[in-house]
Design a protein around this motif. Sequence first.
Motif, PDB file in Angstrom:
ATOM      1  N   ALA A  78      10.364  -3.545  18.923  1.00 36.40           N
ATOM      2  CA  ALA A  78      10.523  -2.245  19.589  1.00 36.40           C
ATOM      3  C   ALA A  78      10.381  -1.093  18.601  1.00 36.40           C
ATOM      4  N   SER A  79      11.000  -1.212  17.428  1.00 35.73           N
ATOM      5  CA  SER A  79      10.902  -0.138  16.438  1.00 35.73           C
ATOM      6  C   SER A  79       9.490  -0.060  15.870  1.00 35.73           C
ATOM      7  N   GLY A  80       8.840  -1.221  15.706  1.00 31.78           N
ATOM      8  CA  GLY A  80       7.464  -1.217  15.227  1.00 31.78           C
ATOM      9  C   GLY A  80       6.524  -0.526  16.199  1.00 31.78           C
ATOM     10  N   GLN A  81       6.687  -0.838  17.463  1.00 30.20           N
ATOM     11  CA  GLN A  81       5.864  -0.185  18.489  1.00 30.20           C
ATOM     12  C   GLN A  81       6.106   1.315  18.516  1.00 30.20           C
ATOM     13  N   GLU A  82       7.352   1.708  18.420  1.00 34.94           N
ATOM     14  CA  GLU A  82       7.705   3.122  18.498  1.00 34.94           C
ATOM     15  C   GLU A  82       7.202   3.907  17.296  1.00 34.94           C
ATOM     16  N   LEU A  83       7.192   3.284  16.123  1.00 36.66           N
ATOM     17  CA  LEU A  83       6.906   4.017  14.898  1.00 36.66           C
ATOM     18  C   LEU A  83       5.500   3.810  14.340  1.00 36.66           C
ATOM     19  N   ALA A  84       4.749   2.886  14.905  1.00 37.11           N
ATOM     20  CA  ALA A  84       3.428   2.560  14.356  1.00 37.11           C
ATOM     21  C   ALA A  84       2.545   3.790  14.168  1.00 37.11           C
ATOM     22  N   ASP A  85       2.602   4.728  15.110  1.00 38.91           N
ATOM     23  CA  ASP A  85       1.779   5.937  15.022  1.00 38.91           C
ATOM     24  C   ASP A  85       2.551   7.134  14.497  1.00 38.91           C
ATOM     25  N   ARG A  86       3.783   6.903  14.041  1.00 43.79           N
ATOM     26  CA  ARG A  86       4.610   8.012  13.586  1.00 43.79           C
ATOM     27  C   ARG A  86       4.937   7.947  12.102  1.00 43.79           C
ATOM     28  N   VAL A  87       4.603   6.826  11.455  1.00 45.87           N
ATOM     29  CA  VAL A  87       4.873   6.681  10.025  1.00 45.87           C
ATOM     30  C   VAL A  87       3.621   6.175   9.315  1.00 45.87           C
ATOM     31  N   GLY A  88       3.562   6.460   8.016  1.00 44.03           N
ATOM     32  CA  GLY A  88       2.447   5.957   7.225  1.00 44.03           C
ATOM     33  C   GLY A  88       2.697   4.542   6.737  1.00 44.03           C
ATOM     34  N   VAL A  89       3.879   4.322   6.159  1.00 43.61           N
ATOM     35  CA  VAL A  89       4.255   3.018   5.608  1.00 43.61           C
ATOM     36  C   VAL A  89       5.573   2.572   6.227  1.00 43.61           C
ATOM     37  N   TYR A  90       5.643   1.300   6.560  1.00 46.70           N
ATOM     38  CA  TYR A  90       6.883   0.713   7.095  1.00 46.70           C
ATOM     39  C   TYR A  90       7.429  -0.251   6.045  1.00 46.70           C
ATOM     40  N   THR A  91       8.559   0.111   5.441  1.00 44.81           N
ATOM     41  CA  THR A  91       9.219  -0.762   4.469  1.00 44.81           C
ATOM     42  C   THR A  91      10.323  -1.532   5.169  1.00 44.81           C
ATOM     43  N   PHE A  92      10.238  -2.843   5.070  1.00 49.42           N
ATOM     44  CA  PHE A  92      11.192  -3.712   5.766  1.00 49.42           C
ATOM     45  C   PHE A  92      12.013  -4.501   4.755  1.00 49.42           C
ATOM     46  N   ILE A  93      13.336  -4.365   4.841  1.00 44.96           N
ATOM     47  CA  ILE A  93      14.223  -5.154   3.979  1.00 44.96           C
ATOM     48  C   ILE A  93      14.438  -6.501   4.646  1.00 44.96           C
ATOM     49  N   SER A  94      13.807  -7.514   4.090  1.00 49.26           N
ATOM     50  CA  SER A  94      13.885  -8.865   4.630  1.00 49.26           C
ATOM     51  C   SER A  94      14.890  -9.666   3.801  1.00 49.26           C
ATOM     52  N   SER A  95      14.568 -10.884   3.427  1.00 51.35           N
ATOM     53  CA  SER A  95      15.526 -11.728   2.704  1.00 51.35           C
ATOM     54  C   SER A  95      14.819 -12.888   2.017  1.00 51.35           C
ATOM     55  N   ILE A  96      15.371 -13.325   0.916  1.00 52.41           N
ATOM     56  CA  ILE A  96      14.890 -14.517   0.231  1.00 52.41           C
ATOM     57  C   ILE A  96      15.087 -15.750   1.112  1.00 52.41           C
ATOM     58  N   SER A  97      15.925 -15.623   2.131  1.00 49.53           N
ATOM     59  CA  SER A  97      16.225 -16.749   3.022  1.00 49.53           C
ATOM     60  C   SER A  97      15.063 -17.129   3.926  1.00 49.53           C
ATOM     61  N   VAL A  98      13.980 -16.369   3.915  1.00 50.89           N
ATOM     62  CA  VAL A  98      12.845 -16.696   4.775  1.00 50.89           C
ATOM     63  C   VAL A  98      12.140 -17.975   4.335  1.00 50.89           C
ATOM     64  N   TYR A  99      12.313 -18.412   3.098  1.00 52.01           N
ATOM     65  CA  TYR A  99      11.512 -19.524   2.597  1.00 52.01           C
ATOM     66  C   TYR A  99      11.895 -20.854   3.239  1.00 52.01           C
ATOM     67  N   LYS A 100      10.878 -21.628   3.516  1.00 49.53           N
ATOM     68  CA  LYS A 100      11.046 -22.876   4.261  1.00 49.53           C
ATOM     69  C   LYS A 100      11.849 -23.904   3.485  1.00 49.53           C
ATOM     70  N   ASP A 101      11.598 -24.017   2.190  1.00 40.98           N
ATOM     71  CA  ASP A 101      12.290 -25.015   1.378  1.00 40.98           C
ATOM     72  C   ASP A 101      13.094 -24.295   0.301  1.00 40.98           C
ATOM     73  N   LEU A 102      14.364 -24.096   0.569  1.00 43.47           N
ATOM     74  CA  LEU A 102      15.233 -23.401  -0.380  1.00 43.47           C
ATOM     75  C   LEU A 102      15.928 -24.365  -1.336  1.00 43.47           C
ATOM     76  N   SER A 103      15.542 -25.635  -1.276  1.00 42.42           N
ATOM     77  CA  SER A 103      16.130 -26.598  -2.203  1.00 42.42           C
ATOM     78  C   SER A 103      15.406 -26.584  -3.544  1.00 42.42           C
ATOM     79  N   VAL A 104      14.231 -25.968  -3.584  1.00 46.78           N
ATOM     80  CA  VAL A 104      13.421 -25.972  -4.803  1.00 46.78           C
ATOM     81  C   VAL A 104      13.493 -24.608  -5.478  1.00 46.78           C
ATOM     82  N   PRO A 105      13.334 -24.584  -6.805  1.00 43.09           N
ATOM     83  CA  PRO A 105      13.343 -23.305  -7.511  1.00 43.09           C
ATOM     84  C   PRO A 105      11.982 -22.612  -7.438  1.00 43.09           C
TER      85      PRO A 105
END
Length: 343
Positions: A78-105
């Motif tokens: 919803a925020s992406g749709q609303e802001l796509a034409d209103r901002v130049g750059v969209y910075t998103f604070i995500s997480s290191i937790s996105v990785y599929k295998d967190l058992s490996v370094p």
Amino acid sequence: MKLLVLGGTRFVGYEVVLSALSRGHEVTTFNRGQTAKGVHSGVKELYGDRDGGLDVLRGGTWDAVIDTCGYLPRLVRASGQELADRVGVYTFISSISVYKDLSVPLNHEHSDVRELEDESIEDIPNHYGALKARCEQILESFMPGRVLTVRPGLIVGPRDLSDRFTYWPVRISRGGEILCPGQGDSEVQFIDVRDLAEWTVAMTEARRTGVYNAAGPGVRLTMRELLERAREALGSSAVFTWCGESFLAEQGVRGWSDMPVWLPAEGELSEFRGMLQADYSKAVQAGLTFRPVEETVRDTVRYHGHRGEGDAWKAGLSAARERELLALWHGGKSGERRDGGHG
């Protein structure tokens, strides 16, 4: 730069706004207005709700937006749709937790990420990484080549109310004998919220895009080294008693929650040890810098040190539980060889 910050009153968002103001940017915040109204002077505040209350954003345009509080794909869409034409750059604070295998370094920005099987799932605690990964994908689909995705590791410092790092500096500042986990040789990673905010704003200002892991503290650090440096920084007389992993497991002491910043080598939590061993060299090459660990420790105590032993903590051991465990350890009731030691 005209900057919109989604959030802006707590922890990461708070520091992002401070950093942006210090760099002379014109800042607007968007949040529900339920906490810390007027916490920043010189900021335009817009009140609404990501869940169906974005109308107030339709009156403005910005050079960039920094989204510090996007967790659910439905709301990020919803925020992406609303802001796509209103901002130049969209910075998103995500997480290191996105990785599929967190058992490996050394997971890096091109490592496989988790998949969300059903986008109707909104159980954040149990699907946090997959939800964040899907949010990233949604934003890139709306604004290809215009998204800066920041994947922080453990974020620490003043105003952190999770206690996932705070427990240790505050506990060490009180002195006495402290129960510590394992041998102390496990690697730890974390990033001071102020370093993260300053770098994120600088990257956004420069219109940098792409994906970056953001962790620290810039050098390899073990649990023992962290606690020893904290003790020295605080001038504490604390004594560390390192208790073996099998003893802690016997007593039901869990890594991360009971023993913050630590993940055991064995057991169910061992599959997440890679969270504290990510490759963040790309961010360093892009200008990410780190204040000394000692500064983070002292400032954390300065902000949280008023909390007493009887106060509720979200992570760490209560004083009574710690005394109980230390008595068991010294009494040898677990039958385990005493291989932890003092420090």
